[in-house]
Write a protein that holds these residues in place. Structure first.
Motif, PDB file in Angstrom:
ATOM      1  N   LEU A 430       0.783  -1.368   0.447  1.00  0.00           N
ATOM      2  CA  LEU A 430       0.142  -0.214  -0.209  1.00  0.00           C
ATOM      3  C   LEU A 430       0.678   1.916   0.552  1.00  0.00           C
ATOM      4  N   HIS A 431       2.135   1.291   0.891  1.00  0.00           N
ATOM      5  CA  HIS A 431       2.636   2.736   0.994  1.00  0.00           C
ATOM      6  C   HIS A 431       2.922   2.393  -0.871  1.00  0.00           C
ATOM      7  N   ARG A 432       3.713   1.285  -1.276  1.00  0.00           N
ATOM      8  CA  ARG A 432       4.425   1.569  -2.641  1.00  0.00           C
ATOM      9  C   ARG A 432       3.301   2.182  -3.815  1.00  0.00           C
ATOM     10  N   HIS A 433       2.049   1.496  -3.572  1.00  0.00           N
ATOM     11  CA  HIS A 433       1.202   2.431  -4.357  1.00  0.00           C
ATOM     12  C   HIS A 433       0.659   3.776  -4.264  1.00  0.00           C
ATOM     13  N   ARG A 434       0.941   4.171  -3.007  1.00  0.00           N
ATOM     14  CA  ARG A 434       0.702   5.910  -2.639  1.00  0.00           C
ATOM     15  C   ARG A 434       1.592   6.446  -3.522  1.00  0.00           C
ATOM     16  N   ALA A 435       2.915   5.948  -2.940  1.00  0.00           N
ATOM     17  CA  ALA A 435       3.783   6.771  -4.107  1.00  0.00           C
ATOM     18  C   ALA A 435       3.731   7.009  -5.656  1.00  0.00           C
ATOM     19  N   ALA A 436       3.583   6.283  -6.092  1.00  0.00           N
ATOM     20  CA  ALA A 436       2.754   6.610  -7.144  1.00  0.00           C
ATOM     21  C   ALA A 436       2.031   7.340  -7.692  1.00  0.00           C
ATOM     22  N   VAL A 437       1.357   7.258  -6.921  1.00  0.00           N
ATOM     23  CA  VAL A 437      -0.040   8.198  -6.667  1.00  0.00           C
ATOM     24  C   VAL A 437       0.118   9.623  -6.240  1.00  0.00           C
ATOM     25  N   THR A 438       0.542  10.260  -5.131  1.00  0.00           N
ATOM     26  CA  THR A 438       1.206  11.371  -4.037  1.00  0.00           C
ATOM     27  C   THR A 438       2.271  10.723  -3.384  1.00  0.00           C
ATOM     28  N   ASP A 439       2.762  12.362  -3.412  1.00  0.00           N
ATOM     29  CA  ASP A 439       4.050  12.775  -2.621  1.00  0.00           C
ATOM     30  C   ASP A 439       3.765  12.610  -1.297  1.00  0.00           C
ATOM     31  N   ALA A 440       2.444  12.973  -0.876  1.00  0.00           N
ATOM     32  CA  ALA A 440       1.784  13.742   0.132  1.00  0.00           C
ATOM     33  C   ALA A 440       1.445  12.536   0.821  1.00  0.00           C
ATOM     34  N   PRO A 441       1.773  13.023   2.730  1.00  0.00           N
ATOM     35  CA  PRO A 441       0.980  11.640   3.327  1.00  0.00           C
ATOM     36  C   PRO A 441      -0.225  10.617   3.939  1.00  0.00           C
ATOM     37  N   VAL A 442      -1.001  10.934   2.513  1.00  0.00           N
ATOM     38  CA  VAL A 442      -2.308  10.517   2.947  1.00  0.00           C
ATOM     39  C   VAL A 442      -2.214   9.540   3.622  1.00  0.00           C
ATOM     40  N   PRO A 443      -3.337   9.633   4.653  1.00  0.00           N
ATOM     41  CA  PRO A 443      -3.660   8.350   5.685  1.00  0.00           C
ATOM     42  C   PRO A 443      -4.182   7.006   4.652  1.00  0.00           C
ATOM     43  N   LEU A 444      -3.610   6.110   5.613  1.00  0.00           N
ATOM     44  CA  LEU A 444      -3.737   4.706   4.800  1.00  0.00           C
ATOM     45  C   LEU A 444      -4.655   3.986   5.663  1.00  0.00           C
ATOM     46  N   VAL A 445      -5.652   3.358   5.338  1.00  0.00           N
ATOM     47  CA  VAL A 445      -6.596   2.485   6.076  1.00  0.00           C
ATOM     48  C   VAL A 445      -6.758   1.426   5.352  1.00  0.00           C
ATOM     49  N   ALA A 446      -7.355  -0.037   5.593  1.00  0.00           N
ATOM     50  CA  ALA A 446      -7.178  -1.444   5.777  1.00  0.00           C
ATOM     51  C   ALA A 446      -8.713  -1.987   5.850  1.00  0.00           C
ATOM     52  N   VAL A 447      -9.545  -2.751   5.588  1.00  0.00           N
ATOM     53  CA  VAL A 447     -10.291  -2.814   5.103  1.00  0.00           C
ATOM     54  C   VAL A 447      -9.651  -4.734   5.823  1.00  0.00           C
ATOM     55  N   SER A 448     -10.663  -5.335   6.053  1.00  0.00           N
ATOM     56  CA  SER A 448     -10.310  -6.560   6.460  1.00  0.00           C
ATOM     57  C   SER A 448     -11.201  -7.471   6.757  1.00  0.00           C
ATOM     58  N   ARG A 449     -12.001  -8.346   6.597  1.00  0.00           N
ATOM     59  CA  ARG A 449     -12.280  -9.575   6.701  1.00  0.00           C
ATOM     60  C   ARG A 449     -11.859 -10.529   7.962  1.00  0.00           C
ATOM     61  N   CYS A 450     -10.673 -10.369   8.491  1.00  0.00           N
ATOM     62  CA  CYS A 450     -10.133 -11.066   9.618  1.00  0.00           C
ATOM     63  C   CYS A 450      -8.868 -10.448  10.377  1.00  0.00           C
ATOM     64  N   GLY A 451      -8.927  -9.010  10.251  1.00  0.00           N
ATOM     65  CA  GLY A 451      -8.487  -8.424  11.292  1.00  0.00           C
ATOM     66  C   GLY A 451      -6.858  -7.911  10.655  1.00  0.00           C
ATOM     67  N   VAL A 452      -6.200  -6.961  11.406  1.00  0.00           N
ATOM     68  CA  VAL A 452      -4.703  -6.489  10.985  1.00  0.00           C
ATOM     69  C   VAL A 452      -3.791  -7.028  12.175  1.00  0.00           C
TER      70      VAL A 452
END
Length: 474
Positions: A430-452
């Motif tokens: 997710l960090h790598r893909h964020r870097a491909a879209v923006t340089d800003a520290p946009v908040p990261l979110v996870a949606v998981s059926r089985c927790g984190v």
């Protein structure tokens, strides 16, 4: 009653409208009109039948059948004869042979001082088959019907035609209130079928929230029990509802069926859909896709990001239709020869992969309902991002607008597996893909059926939180 779980709000709206008619009886124009639309088999007619039973006022319920104008007029006469309108005998005596005369006579036999209800179901058939139907309806409403204490309910499954009925350049513009009946929500399904949150989302993906399908799901039964039972019965709603809907909306010769089948089996890009649909011409595909989008059967989406993109993708909008096209329709022959066990085994083999993509739109809609909360702001647009080569794919993009955002509010990943939590490897991706879209520290979110199983996320959502969002907005 199980049948109407999740319809309390809609029943209240109908009852409140009838109360307005009742309160205005004796005034110049006490009549009220509602245009009720929703996809086929979503329960529109059943909702209105329940409303009529509770209302206890005289009513007429007429359903157009798609016949000629003369045939529909004969059906209307039969419906009046079996209605509870006190003066219905006068209509039979006159036996009008023209639609204009039929509308006028219908208005004349309505009670003057007590409320009544007129229901016309499948209005798009009449718009299509009866010359100048909209104009006649408008004149009758303005001059006669609205002057009686009547609640006129116009119902239709063709969403685009029902929207057109009240559009600004059509005769019936501003004569009625629009009301949309959607499928049962995941929260409705959880309550109706006594399911936990995660299974309720699975049930939504299979049934699409269609009441007819949900009624065949025994409360408390697992997804696999429901599928086993349904696939053993060649007449089950799971097997036949989609075919009936398609037959009503698309003639067999229309390319819409072929294009829908290509999208339903997993093709998402224009060129791949054209190839899977038999190598059809791009102009033919464009027309078919436009029809499918117009009827709300297919959704066409663009990547949501800070930069414009032409990488449009297509998906089947209705979860049940998507499931049916992927798993049921291609193997109907084996089901009909009572080998549904083969179909079930195929679903077991492919379920996790199929569900992983199919659940994404539902999760995005759930998250849109959940926000804002104490972790994330409200997001006017929630979508996803991809590139042509798929080397960058982001499941969740929250932004200030779509498809080209001025500001990204959050980025996220969906991991919807029974036994694998969202972990450090998923976060690194997710960090790598964020870097491909923006340089800003946009908040990261996870949606998981089985927790984190890692830290470093702004917010985490599981099935229970997502289901709660649907309960809040009922």
């Amino acid at each position: 009653m199980h049948r109407f779980i999740g319809r309390a709000r809609e029943l209240r709206i109908l009852e409140r409208t009838l109360d307005e008619v009742r309160a205005a009886a004796g005034s110049a124009k006490p009549g009220q009109c509602t245009l009720l639309r929703g996809r086929r088999r979503v329960g529109k007619s059943s909702l209105v039948e329940e409303f009529l039973q509770r209302a206890g006022v005289p009513y007429l319920f007429f359903t157009a059948a798609g016949g000629s104008a003369a045939d529909e007029l004969a059906e209307l006469a039969d419906a009046v004869a079996t209605s509870t309108l006190p003066e219905r005998g006068l209509y039979s005596e006159e036996a009008p042979t023209q639609w204009n005369a039929a509308f006028r006579l219908l208005a004349e036999i309505l009670p003057e001082d007590t409320p009544s209800v007129i229901v016309i179901d499948e209005v798009p058939y009449l718009m299509d088959r009866v010359d100048a139907f909209e104009g006649m309806l408008q004149r009758t409403w303005d001059r006669l019907l609205s002057r009686k204490p009547v609640f006129l309910l116009l119902i239709g499954s063709d969403l685009s035609m029902m929207e057109a009925l009240s559009s600004y350049d059509r005769p019936f513009h501003q004569r009625g209130r629009d009301m949309v009946l959607g499928p049962l929500t995941p929260a409705d399904i959880a309550e109706m079928l006594d399911l936990d949150a995660a299974t309720a989302f699975d049930a939504t993906l299979i049934t699409g929230g269609l009441p007819l399908l949900c009624r065949e799901w025994r409360p408390g039964a697992s997804m696999w029990e429901f599928l086993t039972t349904s696939l053993e019965n060649p007449t089950s709603a799971l097997l036949v509802s989609a075919e009936r809907s398609l037959a009503a909306e698309f003639p067999p010769q229309a390319m819409g069926r072929e294009v829908l089948r290509a999208i339903g089996t997993g093709e998402r890009t224009f060129s791949n859909i054209a190839r899977a649909a038999g190598g059809i011409a791009h102009s033919t595909l464009s027309r078919a896709a436009e029809l499918l989008i117009d009827k709300r059967v297919v959704a066409a989406e663009l990547p949501l990001s800070l930069r414009p993109s032409k990488e449009r993708r297509y998906r089947v909008a209705d979860p049940y239709m998507r499931f049916w096209l992927a798993f049921v329709e291609p193997h109907m022959a084996e089901i009909e020869r009572l080998r549904g066990d083969l179909t079930l085994a195929r679903i077991r083999d492919h379920w996790t992969t199929w569900r992983g993509r199919a659940v994404e739109p539902l999760i995005r809609e759930s998250l849109a309902r959940a926000l804002p909360d104490d972790r994330l702001p409200a997001a006017p647009a929630i979508g996803s991002y991809w590139t042509r080569s798929n080397d960058v794919e982001i499941d969740l993009v929250g932004a200030d607008r779509r498809p080209v955002a001025k500001r990204l509010l959050f980025l996220g990943s969906i991991k919807w597996l029974e036994t694998s939590p969202f972990d450090g490897h998923d976060l690194a991706a997710l960090h790598r893909h964020r870097a491909a879209v923006t340089d800003a520290p946009v908040p990261l979110v996870a949606v998981s059926r089985c927790g984190v199983s890692c830290s470093g996320l702004q917010a985490v959502y599981g099935p229970e939180e997502l289901l709660a969002a649907w309960r809040t907005h009922r």
